[in-house]
Write an enzyme that holds these catalytic residues in place. Structure first.
Site, mmCIF file in Angstrom:
data_model
loop_
_atom_site.group_PDB
_atom_site.id
_atom_site.type_symbol
_atom_site.label_atom_id
_atom_site.label_comp_id
_atom_site.label_asym_id
_atom_site.label_seq_id
_atom_site.Cartn_x
_atom_site.Cartn_y
_atom_site.Cartn_z
ATOM 1 N N ASP A 180 107.579 29.640 8.272
ATOM 2 C CA ASP A 180 106.284 29.612 7.584
ATOM 3 C C ASP A 180 105.664 28.215 7.628
ATOM 4 O O ASP A 180 106.376 27.215 7.668
ATOM 5 C CB ASP A 180 106.500 30.054 6.122
ATOM 6 N N HIS B 83 100.838 27.130 15.620
ATOM 7 C CA HIS B 83 101.737 28.151 16.164
ATOM 8 C C HIS B 83 102.410 27.651 17.439
ATOM 9 O O HIS B 83 103.592 27.916 17.674
ATOM 10 C CB HIS B 83 100.971 29.447 16.440
ATOM 11 N N LEU C 250 125.153 33.551 21.492
ATOM 12 C CA LEU C 250 124.276 33.593 20.315
ATOM 13 C C LEU C 250 123.401 34.835 20.432
ATOM 14 O O LEU C 250 122.860 35.111 21.502
ATOM 15 C CB LEU C 250 123.388 32.340 20.280
HETATM 16 C C1 FPP Z 1 103.804 31.487 9.704
HETATM 17 O O1 FPP Z 1 102.873 30.464 9.678
HETATM 18 C C2 FPP Z 1 104.201 31.854 11.033
HETATM 19 C C3 FPP Z 1 103.863 33.025 11.659
HETATM 20 C C4 FPP Z 1 102.968 34.042 11.109
HETATM 21 C C5 FPP Z 1 104.381 33.353 12.950
HETATM 22 C C6 FPP Z 1 105.567 32.579 13.422
HETATM 23 C C7 FPP Z 1 105.344 32.368 14.827
HETATM 24 C C8 FPP Z 1 105.755 31.323 15.564
HETATM 25 C C9 FPP Z 1 106.647 30.254 15.112
HETATM 26 C C10 FPP Z 1 105.278 31.214 16.937
HETATM 27 C C11 FPP Z 1 105.417 32.457 17.700
HETATM 28 C C12 FPP Z 1 106.796 32.636 18.208
HETATM 29 C C13 FPP Z 1 107.084 33.692 18.960
HETATM 30 C C14 FPP Z 1 108.390 33.815 19.642
HETATM 31 C C15 FPP Z 1 106.066 34.725 19.104
HETATM 32 P P1 FPP Z 1 101.494 30.773 8.954
HETATM 33 O O2 FPP Z 1 100.486 31.054 10.010
HETATM 34 O O3 FPP Z 1 101.657 31.869 7.974
HETATM 35 O O4 FPP Z 1 101.229 29.421 8.261
HETATM 36 P P2 FPP Z 1 100.396 29.196 6.905
HETATM 37 O O5 FPP Z 1 101.105 29.975 5.830
HETATM 38 O O6 FPP Z 1 100.499 27.730 6.711
HETATM 39 O O7 FPP Z 1 99.013 29.673 7.173
#
Ligand code: FPP
Length: 252
Positions: free
Chosen positions: A26, A43, A137
Site C-alpha cells: 500500500d 506504481h 520460492l
Molecule cells: C496500493 O497503492 C497498491 C496497489 C493498488 C497495487 C499494487 C501494485 C503494485 C505494487 C504494482 C503492480 C505490480 C504488479 C505485479 C501488477 P495505492 O494506489 O492504494 O496507494 P495510495 O493508498 O497511497 O493511493
C-alpha cells in the site's frame, strides 16, 4: 490456502522464521503525491520494490510470498489507473518471468480469472505453467482477488455438489471449505505485512489470516526493501503464537 492451523509446540522456535509472508503493498499513490509525481510513477516504483522483495524473500528462506497486486475492489479506480496497473503486470510478466524461473520461483495466481482481458489471463497462465516445477520460492500473486469472493466461490461449489446429490451437508466443516479456496495446498500466512501505515485487511486472505501475525509498517510500498522486510520478520519473531491455545509457560 488451507485453514490448517499449526499447533503451538512448547519450546518450539516456530515463530522465529515465517514460512509464508503475505504483503499488502500500500501507499504507491501517496508516495507519488508526496513527490509531485503522477500515481502511475508510484506504481512503477512499486514494481521495483516488488523485485527487491522477491529477491530478498528467496535469500531469507521464505517459502511462500503472497502479494496483493489487484483487488476485486480496485475496479472502482479511474480507467486510466486500472490500465496503468494492468500494463505494469504485463511488463512484469514479460520482463521478469525468465529471471523468476531461473531463480527457482514458482508463480501461482489466486483470484478471479473470468472477465480479465484474454492476454492478461494468458500471461498469468504462462507464468504458472513455465514455473510449475520450481520450488525455491512460491510467489503467489493475488490478482483480481477478494477474500469474500473467494469464500463465496468455495461455498457455491460446495452447494452445487449438495444440489447434485454428491455431498452430504453434514460433511462440510471448516477444513472442507478451506479445501475449496483458490490455493488449498498453500499453508496459511504466518505473517501479513501492510505498508503505508494503514491498519486493515481490505478483503485480503480473510479466511487464511485467522492466526496470522500482522505487522504494519509506516513507510510507503515504493520505499520497502530488504531491510524493511527483515524488520517485519524480527517483529514477527518477538511474537508468541498460541493458535487459541495457552502460552508455552502457562500450558506447561
Ligand atoms: C496500493 O497503492 C497498491 C496497489 C493498488 C497495487 C499494487 C501494485 C503494485 C505494487 C504494482 C503492480 C505490480 C504488479 C505485479 C501488477 P495505492 O494506489 O492504494 O496507494 P495510495 O493508498 O497511497 O493511493
Amino acid at each position: 490456502m488451507s485453514n490448517a492451523v499449526a499447533p503451538a509446540i512448547e519450546g518450539s522456535d516456530q515463530a522465529d522464521a515465517p514460512l509464508h509472508v503475505a504483503i499488502i503493498m500500500d501507499g504507491n499513490g501517496r508516495w507519488a503525491a508526496a513527490r509531485g509525481l503522477p500515481r502511475a510513477e508510484g506504481h512503477r516504483r512499486g514494481v521495483e520494490a516488488l523485485r527487491r522483495v522477491v529477491r530478498a524473500a528467496g535469500e531469507l528462506n521464505i517459502l511462500y510470498l503472497t502479494i496483493f497486486s489487484f483487488s476485486s475492489e480496485n475496479w472502482s479506480r479511474p480507467p486510466s489507473e486500472i490500465s496503468d496497473l494492468f500494463g505494469l503486470l504485463r511488463r512484469f510478466v514479460r520482463n521478469d518471468l525468465a529471471t523468476l524461473h531461473r531463480d527457482g520461483v514458482r508463480v501461482r495466481v489466486i483470484g478471479e480469472r473470468d472477465g480479465l482481458e484474454p492476454d492478461i489471463s494468458a500471461l498469468l497462465t504462462e507464468a504458472e505453467e513455465l514455473t510449475k516445477n520450481n520450488n525455491r520460492l512460491n510467489l503467489v500473486v493475488a490478482f483480481n482477488y477478494g477474500s469474500r469472493q473467494e469464500i463465496a466461490k468455495a461455498a457455491r461449489r460446495l452447494a452445487r455438489e449438495v444440489a447434485e446429490g454428491k455431498r452430504d451437508p453434514a460433511t462440510i466443516d471448516a477444513d472442507t471449505l478451506g479445501r475449496y479456496l483458490d490455493a488449498p495446498d498453500i499453508p496459511d500466512p504466518d505473517l501479513i505485512i501492510r505498508t503505508s501505515g494503514e491498519q486493515r485487511l481490505s478483503n485480503f486472505l480473510m479466511w487464511q489470516a485467522a492466526y496470522s501475525e500482522f505487522v504494519f509498517v509506516p513507510i510507503h510500498w515504493p520505499d520497502f526493501d530488504r531491510t524493511a522486510l527483515e524488520g517485519a520478520i524480527a517483529e514477527y519473531a518477538r511474537r508468541e503464537r498460541r493458535f487459541g491455545g495457552l502460552a508455552a509457560k502457562a500450558g506447561s
